[in-house]
Write a protein that holds these residues in place. Structure first.
Motif, PDB file in Angstrom:
ATOM      1  N   GLY A 133       1.001  -1.268  -0.105  1.00 30.22           N
ATOM      2  CA  GLY A 133       0.073   0.068   0.018  1.00 30.22           C
ATOM      3  C   GLY A 133       0.756   1.298  -0.027  1.00 30.22           C
ATOM      4  O   GLY A 133       2.079   1.165   0.098  1.00 30.22           O
ATOM      5  N   PHE A 134       0.150   2.578  -0.191  1.00 29.41           N
ATOM      6  CA  PHE A 134       1.087   3.642  -0.314  1.00 29.41           C
ATOM      7  C   PHE A 134       1.483   4.079   1.092  1.00 29.41           C
ATOM      8  O   PHE A 134       2.724   4.406   1.045  1.00 29.41           O
ATOM      9  N   ALA A 135       0.778   4.023   2.255  1.00 30.38           N
ATOM     10  CA  ALA A 135       1.466   4.477   3.328  1.00 30.38           C
ATOM     11  C   ALA A 135       2.483   3.766   3.764  1.00 30.38           C
ATOM     12  O   ALA A 135       3.605   4.159   4.496  1.00 30.38           O
ATOM     13  N   ARG A 136       2.470   2.474   3.730  1.00 29.18           N
ATOM     14  CA  ARG A 136       3.413   1.473   4.176  1.00 29.18           C
ATOM     15  C   ARG A 136       4.657   1.214   3.239  1.00 29.18           C
ATOM     16  O   ARG A 136       5.670   0.350   3.419  1.00 29.18           O
ATOM     17  N   TYR A 176      -6.425  -1.994  -6.981  1.00 30.03           N
ATOM     18  CA  TYR A 176      -7.795  -1.561  -6.337  1.00 30.03           C
ATOM     19  C   TYR A 176      -7.416  -1.329  -4.797  1.00 30.03           C
ATOM     20  O   TYR A 176      -8.001  -0.271  -4.212  1.00 30.03           O
ATOM     21  N   VAL A 195      -7.922   2.224  -2.916  1.00 25.80           N
ATOM     22  CA  VAL A 195      -9.024   2.529  -1.896  1.00 25.80           C
ATOM     23  C   VAL A 195      -8.429   2.988  -0.642  1.00 25.80           C
ATOM     24  O   VAL A 195      -8.917   3.992   0.264  1.00 25.80           O
ATOM     25  N   ARG A 196      -7.295   2.347  -0.336  1.00 29.16           N
ATOM     26  CA  ARG A 196      -6.710   2.640   1.198  1.00 29.16           C
ATOM     27  C   ARG A 196      -6.062   4.039   0.964  1.00 29.16           C
ATOM     28  O   ARG A 196      -5.774   4.806   2.003  1.00 29.16           O
ATOM     29  N   SER A 231      -6.943   6.544  -0.468  1.00 29.17           N
ATOM     30  CA  SER A 231      -7.874   7.571  -1.312  1.00 29.17           C
ATOM     31  C   SER A 231      -8.192   8.736  -0.356  1.00 29.17           C
ATOM     32  O   SER A 231      -8.785   9.532  -0.437  1.00 29.17           O
ATOM     33  N   ASN A 232      -7.358   8.599   0.638  1.00 31.63           N
ATOM     34  CA  ASN A 232      -7.246   9.764   1.657  1.00 31.63           C
ATOM     35  C   ASN A 232      -6.730  11.094   0.653  1.00 31.63           C
ATOM     36  O   ASN A 232      -6.741  12.066   1.147  1.00 31.63           O
ATOM     37  N   GLU A 233      -5.553  10.552   0.090  1.00 30.64           N
ATOM     38  CA  GLU A 233      -4.844  11.650  -0.614  1.00 30.64           C
ATOM     39  C   GLU A 233      -5.884  12.084  -1.725  1.00 30.64           C
ATOM     40  O   GLU A 233      -6.473  11.229  -2.511  1.00 30.64           O
ATOM     41  N   LYS A 266      -7.821   9.675  -4.747  1.00 28.07           N
ATOM     42  CA  LYS A 266      -9.084   9.611  -4.799  1.00 28.07           C
ATOM     43  C   LYS A 266      -9.847   9.749  -6.224  1.00 28.07           C
ATOM     44  O   LYS A 266     -10.853   9.175  -6.611  1.00 28.07           O
ATOM     45  N   LEU A 314      -9.056   6.934  -8.181  1.00 24.43           N
ATOM     46  CA  LEU A 314     -10.125   5.912  -7.955  1.00 24.43           C
ATOM     47  C   LEU A 314     -11.475   6.105  -8.357  1.00 24.43           C
ATOM     48  O   LEU A 314     -12.353   5.319  -8.954  1.00 24.43           O
ATOM     49  N   GLN A 315     -11.791   7.469  -8.525  1.00 25.57           N
ATOM     50  CA  GLN A 315     -13.126   7.676  -9.194  1.00 25.57           C
ATOM     51  C   GLN A 315     -13.333   7.376 -10.405  1.00 25.57           C
ATOM     52  O   GLN A 315     -14.263   6.926 -11.280  1.00 25.57           O
TER      53      GLN A 315
END
Lengths: 192, 192
Positions: free
Chosen positions: A25-28, A95, A99-100, A102-104, A108, A111-112
């Motif tokens: 994921g992005f954050a990790r 995906y 989704v995870r 999509s805070n950024e 988002k 994703l849309q």
DNA sequence: GTCTATACCTTGATAGAC
DNA sequence: GTCTATCAAGGTATAGAC
């Protein structure tokens, strides 16, 4: 260390980033991790891609192979669509990361865009009538719900369920969203 | 600055954290932001709650008021459930923060627990038969899909749609998952 | 034009003084 | 129980070597 051309280095960074973003994921995933896997240094990663988020957006893409959707009759579209989505392995990691992440804001937006292009449009293309758009969007929500339950929540019972049964059941539901009646009681006579 | 008791400070930190996590999510909320809003310092936040993640888990909870689900006949459960979920304002922020934070192992566990307790169990409690569990899990996926489309993706057309129409349409779909047939063609005679 | 070394700033977390 | 100082990790930027 061997000197590579700029393009080759760029590509190695891209490959490393794609792999780590999908797996963690992005954050990790840190820019330093990506640099290490690409056998280079963090500064170069930024130099080539601007920011970690832009690198993410550059690598986290997918398109479904929608060919199997074109030849199926509308009455079987629901089941086929679920089958297609669950069959394409590369969708899952991207995906999930989207989704995870999509805070950024930009993630988002991506994703849309993917939701629209991958889940809404192929469905709407097969529908007609004044409510085609709503039906397609509701159908996309239903499909998203399955991916959400399987991959985000990881509902163990659903993951362990028989694949064909799941496709049949969930496909039937999706079919209902596409071509079924709007009222809750399809087999009863309409009221009054 | 006024000296407060330990419990009062703890509570102010909790309130500040709950607000920021809901508004900005886990990743975009810093311990320093929380401390500033609670008029204290970052070290105290950690001292009281251990880690940022534990503070997050401490504050990001919700329970739906499931009373309106108990008195409704099974044939109308689908619509009512969607109505209830969309009516409870406090769900949105927490749900979003949990989904987007589910990269962290403990947050994912919390999301699983909430999914199970809030979406699977109330449905399963109303069903019987050998496939009650699968039906409930599929229904939960469908509900999750709506929240996903509305709140994670923010499908603008769905957000702008008439609330009652959305509840009717999506509720009918959920109803199908609960009490409808499994085969894709509900109105046709069963094959053979 | 490519790359390395290095340094800056933010952030989660800790140590120790009061 | 509270605060200041500090550390280590991570995203980012820049100077300058090749």
């Amino acid at each position: 260390m061997v000197r590579r051309s700029g393009e080759a280095t760029r590509e190695e960074i891209r490959v490393a980033a794609a792999r780590l973003f999908r797996e963690r994921g992005f954050a990790r995933t840190s820019v330093r991790d990506i640099a290490a896997l690409a056998v280079t240094n963090p500064a170069l990663v930024i130099r080539h891609f601007g920011t970690k988020e832009l690198l993410f957006l550059d690598t986290m893409r997918f398109t479904i192979d929608d060919e199997p959707l074109l030849d199926v009759p509308l009455e079987r579209f629901g089941e086929r669509f679920i089958d297609v989505v669950l069959s394409q392995d590369d969708i899952r990691g991207v995906y999930l990361a989207l989704v995870r992440g999509s805070n950024e804001a930009q993630i988002k937006v991506r994703l849309q865009a993917i939701h629209e292009r991958t889940f809404v449009e192929p469905v709407r293309a097969r529908l007609a009538g004044p409510d085609a758009d709503v039906r397609a969007r509701i159908a996309a929500a239903v499909v998203g719900g399955l991916l959400y339950a399987l991959w985000v929540v990881e509902d163990e019972a659903l993951l362990a369920a028989d694949r064909d049964e799941l496709i049949a059941r969930y496909g039937a539901l999706l079919q209902q969203a596409l071509t079924g009646p709007t009222s809750p009681r399809p087999t009863a006579a309409p009221p009054r």
